[in-house]
Design a protein around this motif. Structure first.
Motif, PDB file in Angstrom:
ATOM      1  N   LYS A 218      31.507  35.880  40.741  1.00  0.00           N
ATOM      2  CA  LYS A 218      32.902  35.673  41.111  1.00  0.00           C
ATOM      3  C   LYS A 218      33.451  34.352  40.581  1.00  0.00           C
ATOM      4  O   LYS A 218      34.640  34.087  40.685  1.00  0.00           O
ATOM      5  N   TRP A 221      34.661  34.607  34.274  1.00  0.00           N
ATOM      6  CA  TRP A 221      35.524  35.681  33.786  1.00  0.00           C
ATOM      7  C   TRP A 221      35.226  36.010  32.337  1.00  0.00           C
ATOM      8  O   TRP A 221      34.563  35.250  31.616  1.00  0.00           O
ATOM      9  N   ARG A 231      43.302  40.078  34.997  1.00  0.00           N
ATOM     10  CA  ARG A 231      42.583  40.371  36.238  1.00  0.00           C
ATOM     11  C   ARG A 231      41.902  39.087  36.702  1.00  0.00           C
ATOM     12  O   ARG A 231      41.787  38.132  35.941  1.00  0.00           O
ATOM     13  N   THR A 232      41.417  39.087  37.903  1.00  0.00           N
ATOM     14  CA  THR A 232      40.751  37.881  38.396  1.00  0.00           C
ATOM     15  C   THR A 232      39.518  37.562  37.564  1.00  0.00           C
ATOM     16  O   THR A 232      39.108  36.411  37.464  1.00  0.00           O
ATOM     17  N   TRP A 233      38.903  38.574  36.965  1.00  0.00           N
ATOM     18  CA  TRP A 233      37.696  38.392  36.160  1.00  0.00           C
ATOM     19  C   TRP A 233      37.966  38.547  34.664  1.00  0.00           C
ATOM     20  O   TRP A 233      37.040  38.526  33.865  1.00  0.00           O
ATOM     21  N   LEU A 234      39.236  38.677  34.284  1.00  0.00           N
ATOM     22  CA  LEU A 234      39.611  38.839  32.876  1.00  0.00           C
ATOM     23  C   LEU A 234      40.840  37.990  32.574  1.00  0.00           C
ATOM     24  O   LEU A 234      41.951  38.322  32.985  1.00  0.00           O
ATOM     25  N   ALA A 335      45.177  37.434  40.456  1.00  0.00           N
ATOM     26  CA  ALA A 335      44.804  37.139  39.071  1.00  0.00           C
ATOM     27  C   ALA A 335      45.734  36.072  38.492  1.00  0.00           C
ATOM     28  O   ALA A 335      45.285  35.162  37.786  1.00  0.00           O
ATOM     29  N   ARG A 339      44.590  32.299  37.097  1.00  0.00           N
ATOM     30  CA  ARG A 339      44.928  31.740  35.779  1.00  0.00           C
ATOM     31  C   ARG A 339      45.732  30.459  35.914  1.00  0.00           C
ATOM     32  O   ARG A 339      45.524  29.496  35.169  1.00  0.00           O
TER      33      ARG A 339
END
Length: 348
Positions: A218, A221, A231-234, A335, A339
């Protein structure tokens, strides 16, 4: 006396491998330079593949004159790296074009069976931190676990009615979603998506998304281009940067994400069966997908063996992802917050 002879012949017919295996070609009889120029890889690499795949390629067969694992691997490497079943290639190792095709099928499936062994994200904390550190060293982008993008591989038309493989250029293709690390090692490769699917849809449906939303770290990313949603991971680039921090973020993002473009060029340059220079892959979508994945496995193994010099761009026609980037803004408020925090913490 005739009965024992008949029994022996039957045994040879059913279990030919190991009894009358055809050793048409011996690695020790040729130079490394010849092996690299003809099959794309040096002796040590080929010997490793023989050790890795030998047991699988030596399964019992009903053919009394079986082809040795070494010859099968040479035949497959010859096709992967040249994109051709030319008679010259078969002549070099003493097998027919039909046998070449069977060898490619056997070796491809053996490599696909081992894909998860060679293509995967690291799991231990030390390796994950090393992954982030290596990416940070490229352009100062923190927290990066990998860079993701799609690329197309041209295939023959499955049938006249199936339009799902027709991409925006009107060509039949597979849309392949891949992730790599800072050295170009593939961490994920999904090679089966129909060419009509846009990159963002491929990612939405991909196993990669499920991995990152349910399993992976978590505190990091992936980096993706503007064909994907934030996204939160992208992390994706800002469409219209306005502040110095936003410009710095976009520059670092672009410089880091460029690694996967170089990786695609390396793979296509090394495995000419994928670059379109000898035509499209003449297989069903499923078999074509397996050939692409087998080349991805070989790419990672080659990096493990120190064959990691970035190659020149392929000279053939390579079906790069042909997305027309739309101004897609994420509706994921979390997200956007992630960022924005990244901008404030590292680029302001």
């Amino acid at each position: 006396m005739a009965v024992p002879i008949a029994v022996l012949d039957c045994d040879l017919l059913l279990y030919g491998r190991g009894h009358r295996t055809l050793d048409r070609f011996k690695l020790e009889d040729v130079t490394d330079e010849y092996l690299v120029s003809t099959y794309g890889f040096p002796r040590q690499f080929i010997c490793y593949l023989v050790d890795l795949l030998g047991a699988t390629l030596s399964r019992p067969t009903q053919r009394s004159r079986a082809i040795s694992p070494e010859t099968q691997i040479l035949a497959a490497l010859g096709f992967y790296t040249s994109g051709s079943f030319q008679t010259r290639m078969g002549d070099a190792i003493g097998i027919s074009q039909a046998s070449m095709s069977r060898c490619v099928a056997n070796v491809t499936e053996a490599l696909v069976e081992r894909a998860s062994q060679f293509i995967h994200f690291p799991k231990d904390e030390a390796t994950v931190q090393s992954l982030k550190d290596d990416f940070y060293g490229l352009a100062g982008m923190p927290g990066v676990l990998g860079v993701v993008d799609c690329t197309h591989v041209a295939i023959k038309a499955p049938n006249a009615e199936d339009l799902s493989y027709v991409n925006r250029k009107g060509l039949h293709s597979l849309n392949c979603l891949m992730v790599c690390d800072s050295r170009g090692v593939l961490l994920s490769a999904e090679t089966h998506w129909p060419g009509s699917l846009p990159d963002c849809t491929v990612l939405e449906q991909a196993a990669l998304t499920s991995q990152f939303e349910t399993e992976l770290h978590k505190d990091g990313w992936l980096l993706g281009d503007s064909s994907f949603l934030l996204r939160t991971w992208l992390m994706t680039p800002l469409h219209i940067p306005e502040t110095p921090a936003e410009y710095r973020y976009n520059m670092a993002h672009s410089a880091t994400h460029n690694v996967i473009e170089r990786t695609f060029r390396t793979i296509w340059s090394r495995f000419r069966c994928l670059d379109g220079s000898k035509g499209t892959l003449q297989y069903s979508p499923e078999k074509s997908s397996h050939i692409i994945l087998a080349c991805c496995v070989l790419h990672n193994i080659s990096l493990q063996h120190g064959l990691d010099v970035w190659s020149a761009p392929a000279t053939g026609h390579m079906e790069q992802s042909e997305e027309e980037y739309e101004q897609m803004e994420s509706v994921d408020s979390e997200a956007c917050r992630v960022r924005q925090e990244l901008l404030l913490t590292h680029f302001s």
